[in-house]
Design a protein around this motif. Structure first.
Motif, PDB file in Angstrom:
ATOM      1  N   ILE A 258       0.392  -0.968  -0.407  1.00 50.27           N
ATOM      2  CA  ILE A 258       0.266  -0.409   0.022  1.00 50.27           C
ATOM      3  C   ILE A 258       0.918   1.496  -0.212  1.00 50.27           C
ATOM      4  O   ILE A 258       2.355   0.878   0.117  1.00 50.27           O
ATOM      5  CB  ILE A 258      -1.050   0.632   0.851  1.00 50.27           C
ATOM      6  CG1 ILE A 258      -0.113   0.141   2.722  1.00 50.27           C
ATOM      7  CG2 ILE A 258      -1.801  -0.863   1.405  1.00 50.27           C
ATOM      8  CD1 ILE A 258      -1.097   0.291   4.102  1.00 50.27           C
ATOM      9  N   HIS A 259       0.080   1.798  -0.127  1.00 50.50           N
ATOM     10  CA  HIS A 259       1.060   4.227  -0.558  1.00 50.50           C
ATOM     11  C   HIS A 259       0.416   4.643  -0.016  1.00 50.50           C
ATOM     12  O   HIS A 259      -1.075   4.640  -0.270  1.00 50.50           O
ATOM     13  CB  HIS A 259       0.880   4.341  -2.131  1.00 50.50           C
ATOM     14  CG  HIS A 259       2.686   5.685  -1.869  1.00 50.50           C
ATOM     15  ND1 HIS A 259       3.573   5.364  -2.011  1.00 50.50           N
ATOM     16  CD2 HIS A 259       1.961   6.312  -1.843  1.00 50.50           C
ATOM     17  CE1 HIS A 259       4.022   6.757  -1.613  1.00 50.50           C
ATOM     18  NE2 HIS A 259       3.299   7.177  -2.397  1.00 50.50           N
ATOM     19  N   LEU A 260       0.762   5.216   1.219  1.00 48.89           N
ATOM     20  CA  LEU A 260       0.072   6.234   1.625  1.00 48.89           C
ATOM     21  C   LEU A 260       0.829   7.564   1.569  1.00 48.89           C
ATOM     22  O   LEU A 260       2.175   7.848   1.560  1.00 48.89           O
ATOM     23  CB  LEU A 260      -0.202   6.070   3.730  1.00 48.89           C
ATOM     24  CG  LEU A 260      -1.139   5.056   3.407  1.00 48.89           C
ATOM     25  CD1 LEU A 260      -1.518   4.422   4.871  1.00 48.89           C
ATOM     26  CD2 LEU A 260      -3.186   4.840   2.868  1.00 48.89           C
ATOM     27  N   ASN A 261       0.023   8.683   1.988  1.00 42.55           N
ATOM     28  CA  ASN A 261       0.863   9.983   2.487  1.00 42.55           C
ATOM     29  C   ASN A 261       2.052  10.082   3.365  1.00 42.55           C
ATOM     30  O   ASN A 261       2.748  10.643   2.537  1.00 42.55           O
ATOM     31  CB  ASN A 261      -0.499  11.578   2.355  1.00 42.55           C
ATOM     32  CG  ASN A 261      -1.787  11.405   1.446  1.00 42.55           C
ATOM     33  OD1 ASN A 261      -1.837  11.102   1.332  1.00 42.55           O
ATOM     34  ND2 ASN A 261      -0.503  11.795   0.587  1.00 42.55           N
ATOM     35  N   ARG A 262       1.059   9.768   4.605  1.00 44.43           N
ATOM     36  CA  ARG A 262       2.874  10.105   5.652  1.00 44.43           C
ATOM     37  C   ARG A 262       2.619   9.300   6.077  1.00 44.43           C
ATOM     38  O   ARG A 262       1.461   8.032   6.615  1.00 44.43           O
ATOM     39  CB  ARG A 262       2.330  10.750   6.499  1.00 44.43           C
ATOM     40  CG  ARG A 262       1.953  12.113   5.984  1.00 44.43           C
ATOM     41  CD  ARG A 262       2.358  13.512   6.757  1.00 44.43           C
ATOM     42  NE  ARG A 262       1.766  14.009   7.747  1.00 44.43           N
ATOM     43  CZ  ARG A 262       1.052  14.302   7.592  1.00 44.43           C
ATOM     44  NH1 ARG A 262       1.735  15.977   7.873  1.00 44.43           N
ATOM     45  NH2 ARG A 262      -0.277  14.836   8.930  1.00 44.43           N
ATOM     46  N   ALA A 263       3.676   8.472   7.330  1.00 46.03           N
ATOM     47  CA  ALA A 263       3.931   7.402   8.019  1.00 46.03           C
ATOM     48  C   ALA A 263       4.624   7.325   9.222  1.00 46.03           C
ATOM     49  O   ALA A 263       5.899   8.198   8.699  1.00 46.03           O
ATOM     50  CB  ALA A 263       3.622   6.078   7.608  1.00 46.03           C
ATOM     51  N   ASP A 264       4.177   7.253  10.541  1.00 43.95           N
ATOM     52  CA  ASP A 264       5.505   7.003  10.901  1.00 43.95           C
ATOM     53  C   ASP A 264       6.559   5.884  10.770  1.00 43.95           C
ATOM     54  O   ASP A 264       6.108   4.607  10.595  1.00 43.95           O
ATOM     55  CB  ASP A 264       5.379   7.610  12.587  1.00 43.95           C
ATOM     56  CG  ASP A 264       4.796   5.973  13.129  1.00 43.95           C
ATOM     57  OD1 ASP A 264       4.849   4.908  12.594  1.00 43.95           O
ATOM     58  OD2 ASP A 264       3.992   6.060  14.108  1.00 43.95           O
ATOM     59  N   ALA A 265       7.621   5.761  11.864  1.00 47.28           N
ATOM     60  CA  ALA A 265       8.831   4.706  11.734  1.00 47.28           C
ATOM     61  C   ALA A 265       7.799   2.974  12.225  1.00 47.28           C
ATOM     62  O   ALA A 265       8.647   2.336  11.475  1.00 47.28           O
ATOM     63  CB  ALA A 265      10.172   5.005  11.690  1.00 47.28           C
ATOM     64  N   ALA A 266       7.209   3.037  13.070  1.00 44.72           N
ATOM     65  CA  ALA A 266       6.068   2.141  13.665  1.00 44.72           C
ATOM     66  C   ALA A 266       5.727   1.034  12.964  1.00 44.72           C
ATOM     67  O   ALA A 266       4.958   0.411  13.437  1.00 44.72           O
ATOM     68  CB  ALA A 266       5.851   2.700  15.148  1.00 44.72           C
ATOM     69  N   GLY A 267       4.960   2.066  11.397  1.00 46.46           N
ATOM     70  CA  GLY A 267       4.519   1.591  10.768  1.00 46.46           C
ATOM     71  C   GLY A 267       2.311   2.250  11.055  1.00 46.46           C
ATOM     72  O   GLY A 267       1.573   1.718  10.160  1.00 46.46           O
ATOM     73  N   ASN A 268       1.846   3.409  11.269  1.00 49.08           N
ATOM     74  CA  ASN A 268       1.046   3.825  11.926  1.00 49.08           C
ATOM     75  C   ASN A 268       1.715   5.097  10.484  1.00 49.08           C
ATOM     76  O   ASN A 268       1.890   6.310   9.915  1.00 49.08           O
ATOM     77  CB  ASN A 268       1.086   5.050  12.792  1.00 49.08           C
ATOM     78  CG  ASN A 268       1.087   3.793  14.131  1.00 49.08           C
ATOM     79  OD1 ASN A 268       0.244   3.028  14.724  1.00 49.08           O
ATOM     80  ND2 ASN A 268       2.201   4.557  15.090  1.00 49.08           N
ATOM     81  N   GLY A 269      -0.041   4.638   9.336  1.00 48.80           N
ATOM     82  CA  GLY A 269      -0.022   4.904   8.585  1.00 48.80           C
ATOM     83  C   GLY A 269      -1.665   6.085   7.808  1.00 48.80           C
ATOM     84  O   GLY A 269      -2.626   6.235   8.460  1.00 48.80           O
ATOM     85  N   GLN A 270      -1.053   7.065   7.434  1.00 51.35           N
ATOM     86  CA  GLN A 270      -1.967   8.553   7.299  1.00 51.35           C
ATOM     87  C   GLN A 270      -1.996   8.933   5.692  1.00 51.35           C
ATOM     88  O   GLN A 270      -1.608   8.596   5.212  1.00 51.35           O
ATOM     89  CB  GLN A 270      -1.517   9.490   8.537  1.00 51.35           C
ATOM     90  CG  GLN A 270      -2.156  10.045   8.042  1.00 51.35           C
ATOM     91  CD  GLN A 270      -1.563  12.015   8.797  1.00 51.35           C
ATOM     92  OE1 GLN A 270      -0.986  12.288   8.729  1.00 51.35           O
ATOM     93  NE2 GLN A 270      -2.373  11.825  10.125  1.00 51.35           N
ATOM     94  N   TYR A 271      -3.653   9.206   5.477  1.00 54.90           N
ATOM     95  CA  TYR A 271      -3.664   9.498   4.329  1.00 54.90           C
ATOM     96  C   TYR A 271      -4.060  10.643   4.101  1.00 54.90           C
ATOM     97  O   TYR A 271      -5.403  11.488   5.122  1.00 54.90           O
ATOM     98  CB  TYR A 271      -5.111   8.111   3.545  1.00 54.90           C
ATOM     99  CG  TYR A 271      -6.719   8.637   3.723  1.00 54.90           C
ATOM    100  CD1 TYR A 271      -6.828   9.353   2.972  1.00 54.90           C
ATOM    101  CD2 TYR A 271      -6.902   7.613   4.434  1.00 54.90           C
ATOM    102  CE1 TYR A 271      -8.706   9.172   3.052  1.00 54.90           C
ATOM    103  CE2 TYR A 271      -7.621   8.131   5.430  1.00 54.90           C
ATOM    104  CZ  TYR A 271      -8.567   8.849   4.908  1.00 54.90           C
ATOM    105  OH  TYR A 271     -10.614   9.002   4.718  1.00 54.90           O
TER     106      TYR A 271
END
Length: 289
Positions: free
Chosen positions: A161-174
């Motif tokens: 998957i591809h998202l706009n932002r994520a943190d190093a732990a894998g929480n992903g944000q669109y």
């Protein structure tokens, strides 16, 4: 929280021939194209691809990586059909499982919940059941006795998957208008790799509305920072679909010689070479030498 960041090459080394690979996004929108391009540079083959497809499916079919595609559609949005998938479909070089979009989403939800199937009305009284004779119907155990399609779970070895932002732990944000079921892909697979425009500190994820936090770290195995990694598909609000380059891609599929030139210009090198060639195309309107 653990640091799950990795390079594109490290991601690619985890994929094996014969795997079932789910690819998030929708048509030609927010596809993990840098990860797909990384797979093109490997020796993996015999993949089963699960996707609401676009050029991700087309590129993998063109490269001979695919044995089977399970899909609701394969479209470039502004161009109705991906030319490489259309050629593979018409020639019968790949197996297919073509579902109604509602059935496809039910299959994702079943896999995400670790169920073997989910009942759905989608597909009833349609040729989807004729085209997929392995599908079954079930009768409600309650008083209404209603009949449903028993849509099998679309389980995957790996989801991309591809998202706009994520943190190093894998929480992903669109940050765009639509999640495109990427959360279901992450939950429906044994492993999930999340590429993103930017890896940010966790506190920056709080800058956008809570509902934009689409993917939870517990479902993510690797985070890959790939600026413009969805190109040439869109990744709103960071960038729109590159319509000129998409037309170039579709036109190059018309014959083997044109496609060979396209591959040499854009797909033979690593991701940095691809992005440099795309920048050159944007400034000149022609392929790099």
């Amino acid at each position: 929280m653990s640091d799950k960041t990795m390079s594109v090459e490290e991601f690619a080394s985890t994929i094996e021939s014969g795997m079932t690979v789910g690819i998030g996004g929708w048509g030609s929108r927010r596809k993990p194209m840098a990860l797909v391009r990384a797979l093109l540079r490997t020796d993996v083959t015999d993949l089963t691809v699960v996707s609401l497809g676009g050029p991700d499916v087309g590129l993998l079919c063109a490269a001979g990586k695919v044995r089977k595609v399970a899909y609701g559609f394969v479209s470039l949005d502004s161009i109705p059909l991906d030319p490489h998938f259309r050629a593979a479909r018409e020639s019968g070089t790949v197996e297919i499982a073509e579902y109604d979009e509602g059935m496809f989403v039910a299959g994702l939800k079943a896999a995400a919940q670790r169920l073997s199937f989910l009942p759905t009305r989608a597909g009833l009284a349609s040729d989807v059941l004729t085209m997929n004779p392995e599908l079954r119907t079930v009768t409600s155990p309650y008083a209404d006795g209603e009949e449903y399609v028993a849509m099998p779970a679309l389980r995957m070895d790996v989801a991309l998957i591809h998202l706009n932002r994520a943190d190093a732990a894998g929480n992903g944000q669109y940050l765009g208008p639509d999640p495109y079921f990427d959360d279901l892909y992450s939950m429906a697979a044994d492993r999930c790799y999340l590429s993103c425009e930017e890896v940010v500190p966790t506190e920056r994820l709080r800058e956008a509305p809570f509902q934009s936090l689409l993917v939870r770290r517990m479902y993510v195995n690797g985070v890959i920072e790939t600026p413009r990694g969805a190109h040439f598909t869109s990744c709103v609000p960071d960038y729109d679909r590159d319509e000129a380059f998409q037309r170039e891609y579709a036109a190059a599929a018309k014959d083997a010689e044109s496609w060979s030139r396209f591959e040499e210009a854009y797909l033979r090198g690593d991701e940095s070479r691809y992005q440099a060639a795309v920048a050159d195309f944007a400034s000149t309107g022609t392929r790099s030498a």
